[in-house]
Design a protein around this motif. Structure first.
Motif, PDB file in Angstrom:
ATOM      1  N   LYS A  75       0.836  -1.193   0.000  1.00 55.82           N
ATOM      2  CA  LYS A  75       0.000   0.000   0.000  1.00 55.82           C
ATOM      3  C   LYS A  75       0.873   1.247   0.000  1.00 55.82           C
ATOM      4  O   LYS A  75       1.934   1.268   0.609  1.00 55.82           O
ATOM      5  N   ALA A  76       0.410   2.267  -0.673  1.00 54.04           N
ATOM      6  CA  ALA A  76       1.110   3.552  -0.670  1.00 54.04           C
ATOM      7  C   ALA A  76       0.970   4.188   0.707  1.00 54.04           C
ATOM      8  O   ALA A  76      -0.024   3.993   1.409  1.00 54.04           O
ATOM      9  N   LEU A  77       1.966   4.932   1.102  1.00 58.37           N
ATOM     10  CA  LEU A  77       1.959   5.610   2.392  1.00 58.37           C
ATOM     11  C   LEU A  77       0.908   6.710   2.391  1.00 58.37           C
ATOM     12  O   LEU A  77       0.830   7.511   1.460  1.00 58.37           O
ATOM     13  N   ASP A  78       0.110   6.741   3.414  1.00 62.14           N
ATOM     14  CA  ASP A  78      -0.857   7.814   3.620  1.00 62.14           C
ATOM     15  C   ASP A  78      -0.084   8.983   4.231  1.00 62.14           C
ATOM     16  O   ASP A  78       0.201   8.987   5.430  1.00 62.14           O
ATOM     17  N   THR A  79       0.301   9.947   3.418  1.00 64.31           N
ATOM     18  CA  THR A  79       1.172  11.024   3.888  1.00 64.31           C
ATOM     19  C   THR A  79       0.490  11.920   4.924  1.00 64.31           C
ATOM     20  O   THR A  79       1.163  12.453   5.805  1.00 64.31           O
ATOM     21  N   LYS A  80      -0.813  12.062   4.842  1.00 66.80           N
ATOM     22  CA  LYS A  80      -1.524  12.859   5.850  1.00 66.80           C
ATOM     23  C   LYS A  80      -1.430  12.177   7.208  1.00 66.80           C
ATOM     24  O   LYS A  80      -1.121  12.812   8.221  1.00 66.80           O
ATOM     25  N   ALA A  81      -1.667  10.888   7.245  1.00 68.67           N
ATOM     26  CA  ALA A  81      -1.566  10.134   8.501  1.00 68.67           C
ATOM     27  C   ALA A  81      -0.126  10.134   9.004  1.00 68.67           C
ATOM     28  O   ALA A  81       0.115  10.303  10.208  1.00 68.67           O
ATOM     29  N   ALA A  82       0.832   9.961   8.107  1.00 69.78           N
ATOM     30  CA  ALA A  82       2.248   9.959   8.497  1.00 69.78           C
ATOM     31  C   ALA A  82       2.631  11.302   9.109  1.00 69.78           C
ATOM     32  O   ALA A  82       3.315  11.349  10.135  1.00 69.78           O
ATOM     33  N   SER A  83       2.171  12.382   8.510  1.00 65.26           N
ATOM     34  CA  SER A  83       2.459  13.715   9.016  1.00 65.26           C
ATOM     35  C   SER A  83       1.856  13.919  10.400  1.00 65.26           C
ATOM     36  O   SER A  83       2.499  14.484  11.294  1.00 65.26           O
ATOM     37  N   GLU A  84       0.641  13.454  10.604  1.00 62.31           N
ATOM     38  CA  GLU A  84      -0.016  13.593  11.907  1.00 62.31           C
ATOM     39  C   GLU A  84       0.693  12.763  12.974  1.00 62.31           C
ATOM     40  O   GLU A  84       0.860  13.222  14.112  1.00 62.31           O
ATOM     41  N   ILE A  85       1.120  11.568  12.630  1.00 61.79           N
ATOM     42  CA  ILE A  85       1.855  10.723  13.579  1.00 61.79           C
ATOM     43  C   ILE A  85       3.183  11.376  13.944  1.00 61.79           C
ATOM     44  O   ILE A  85       3.559  11.427  15.116  1.00 61.79           O
ATOM     45  N   CYS A  86       3.887  11.886  12.942  1.00 59.48           N
ATOM     46  CA  CYS A  86       5.170  12.551  13.199  1.00 59.48           C
ATOM     47  C   CYS A  86       4.981  13.765  14.097  1.00 59.48           C
ATOM     48  O   CYS A  86       5.770  13.982  15.027  1.00 59.48           O
ATOM     49  N   ALA A  87       3.957  14.562  13.833  1.00 59.61           N
ATOM     50  CA  ALA A  87       3.701  15.752  14.640  1.00 59.61           C
ATOM     51  C   ALA A  87       3.347  15.366  16.080  1.00 59.61           C
ATOM     52  O   ALA A  87       3.825  15.996  17.034  1.00 59.61           O
ATOM     53  N   PHE A  88       2.531  14.340  16.228  1.00 59.75           N
ATOM     54  CA  PHE A  88       2.116  13.889  17.553  1.00 59.75           C
ATOM     55  C   PHE A  88       3.325  13.462  18.388  1.00 59.75           C
ATOM     56  O   PHE A  88       3.520  13.938  19.510  1.00 59.75           O
TER      57      PHE A  88
END
Length: 74
Positions: A6-19
């Motif tokens: 699956k392609a990376l969900d960049t929105k979710a990745a960004s939110e996880i990184c920010a958290f």
């Protein structure tokens, strides 16, 4: 993707990184003890970081050299 992953969900990745960047910053500044992450959540945070490391490195190259630096600190 063509390789069956699956392609990376960049929105979710960004939110996880920010958290986790925020929580890492709180630990780094002494507002939160590191031992909290030495429980069951610690291995999950490490696993997430390693899964997102290629995304983080790419963001650091193109946008911000310090992107998710406190996530890495955790």
């Amino acid at each position: 993707m063509e390789d069956g992953t699956k392609a990376l969900d960049t929105k979710a990745a960004s939110e996880i990184c920010a958290f986790f960047h925020f929580w890492g910053m709180m630990v780094n500044k002494g507002y939160l003890p590191l031992w909290i992450f030495k429980s069951a959540s610690g291995p999950s945070v490490v696993r997430l970081f390693h899964l997102l490391k290629p995304y983080i490195e790419e963001r650091r190259k193109t946008n911000n050299h310090y992107y998710a630096i406190d996530f890495e600190y955790l």
